[in-house]
Design a protein around this motif. Structure first.
Motif, mmCIF file in Angstrom:
data_model
loop_
_atom_site.group_PDB
_atom_site.id
_atom_site.type_symbol
_atom_site.label_atom_id
_atom_site.label_comp_id
_atom_site.label_asym_id
_atom_site.label_seq_id
_atom_site.Cartn_x
_atom_site.Cartn_y
_atom_site.Cartn_z
ATOM 1 N N THR A 1 0.830 -1.199 0.000
ATOM 2 C CA THR A 1 0.000 0.000 0.000
ATOM 3 C C THR A 1 0.867 1.252 0.000
ATOM 4 O O THR A 1 0.572 2.221 -0.711
ATOM 5 C CB THR A 1 -0.918 0.006 1.241
ATOM 6 N N HIS A 2 1.930 1.237 0.811
ATOM 7 C CA HIS A 2 2.821 2.401 0.931
ATOM 8 C C HIS A 2 4.271 1.946 1.050
ATOM 9 O O HIS A 2 4.561 0.997 1.775
ATOM 10 C CB HIS A 2 2.508 3.230 2.189
ATOM 11 N N ASN A 3 5.160 2.630 0.350
ATOM 12 C CA ASN A 3 6.602 2.512 0.556
ATOM 13 C C ASN A 3 7.095 3.924 0.892
ATOM 14 O O ASN A 3 7.494 4.684 0.027
ATOM 15 C CB ASN A 3 7.310 1.969 -0.693
ATOM 16 N N THR A 4 6.995 4.266 2.171
ATOM 17 C CA THR A 4 7.359 5.594 2.664
ATOM 18 C C THR A 4 8.852 5.613 2.949
ATOM 19 O O THR A 4 9.383 4.636 3.471
ATOM 20 C CB THR A 4 6.586 5.880 3.960
ATOM 21 N N ASP B 1 6.025 10.399 1.201
ATOM 22 C CA ASP B 1 5.001 9.706 1.982
ATOM 23 C C ASP B 1 4.393 8.518 1.252
ATOM 24 O O ASP B 1 3.870 7.613 1.886
ATOM 25 C CB ASP B 1 3.871 10.676 2.342
ATOM 26 N N ASP B 2 4.426 8.529 -0.072
ATOM 27 C CA ASP B 2 3.805 7.471 -0.883
ATOM 28 C C ASP B 2 2.379 7.184 -0.404
ATOM 29 O O ASP B 2 1.993 6.032 -0.233
ATOM 30 C CB ASP B 2 4.661 6.199 -0.864
ATOM 31 N N GLY B 3 1.621 8.250 -0.144
ATOM 32 C CA GLY B 3 0.220 8.092 0.229
ATOM 33 C C GLY B 3 -0.028 7.957 1.724
ATOM 34 O O GLY B 3 -1.164 8.032 2.158
ATOM 35 N N GLU B 4 1.006 7.738 2.522
ATOM 36 C CA GLU B 4 0.872 7.636 3.986
ATOM 37 C C GLU B 4 1.232 9.006 4.558
ATOM 38 O O GLU B 4 2.339 9.241 5.030
ATOM 39 C CB GLU B 4 1.803 6.542 4.512
ATOM 40 N N THR C 1 7.624 0.021 4.711
ATOM 41 C CA THR C 1 6.604 -0.505 3.809
ATOM 42 C C THR C 1 5.400 -0.937 4.628
ATOM 43 O O THR C 1 5.550 -1.580 5.668
ATOM 44 C CB THR C 1 7.164 -1.709 3.028
ATOM 45 N N TYR D 1 -1.722 -2.523 3.873
ATOM 46 C CA TYR D 1 -2.927 -2.142 4.615
ATOM 47 C C TYR D 1 -3.763 -3.373 4.929
ATOM 48 O O TYR D 1 -3.984 -4.226 4.072
ATOM 49 C CB TYR D 1 -3.729 -1.135 3.786
#
Length: 111
Positions: free
Chosen positions: A39-42, A55-58, A82, A85
């Motif tokens: 879901t996210h790789n921040t 943030d990659d969406g987070e 990573t 979700y």
């Protein structure tokens, strides 16, 4: 691997000295299908040119990582948190999980 209400977190990192090297680390990570589908790789990095984060969406998570890098004085390094979700919103706890993941990485890679 950390888990919280179904969400799973992993942390990885590498030595880097440029944005191009950060991009290489991210591309390498995403060659693994499970990371590519996350879901996210921040991530965040303290480079010779200054701090970078994504943030990659987070929303806000990149700053959490960057602040921890700054406090630790860990330069020329990228840390990627990573998240897969799990179906339940974590609210502010999501930042605590990011911090937990970064702390685990720093503890494993210090001194």
């Amino acid at each position: 691997m950390l888990t919280d209400r179904g969400s799973r977190y992993a942390v990885s990192g590498a030595r880097v000295t440029s944005r191009a090297e950060v991009d290489q680390v991210l591309a390498s990570l995403k060659r693994d299908r499970s990371y590519a589908k996350a879901t996210h790789n921040t991530w965040a990095a303290l480079l010779p040119t200054g701090g970078l984060k994504a943030d990659d969406g987070e929303s806000g998570a990149g700053m959490v990582i960057l602040r921890m890098l700054e406090r630790e004085g860990l330069r020329d390094h990228v840390i990627v948190v990573t998240r897969w979700y799990g179906g339940k919103k974590l609210g502010g706890d999501r930042f605590r999980r990011v911090q937990d993941a970064v702390r685990a990485y720093l503890d494993q890679h210090s001194g």
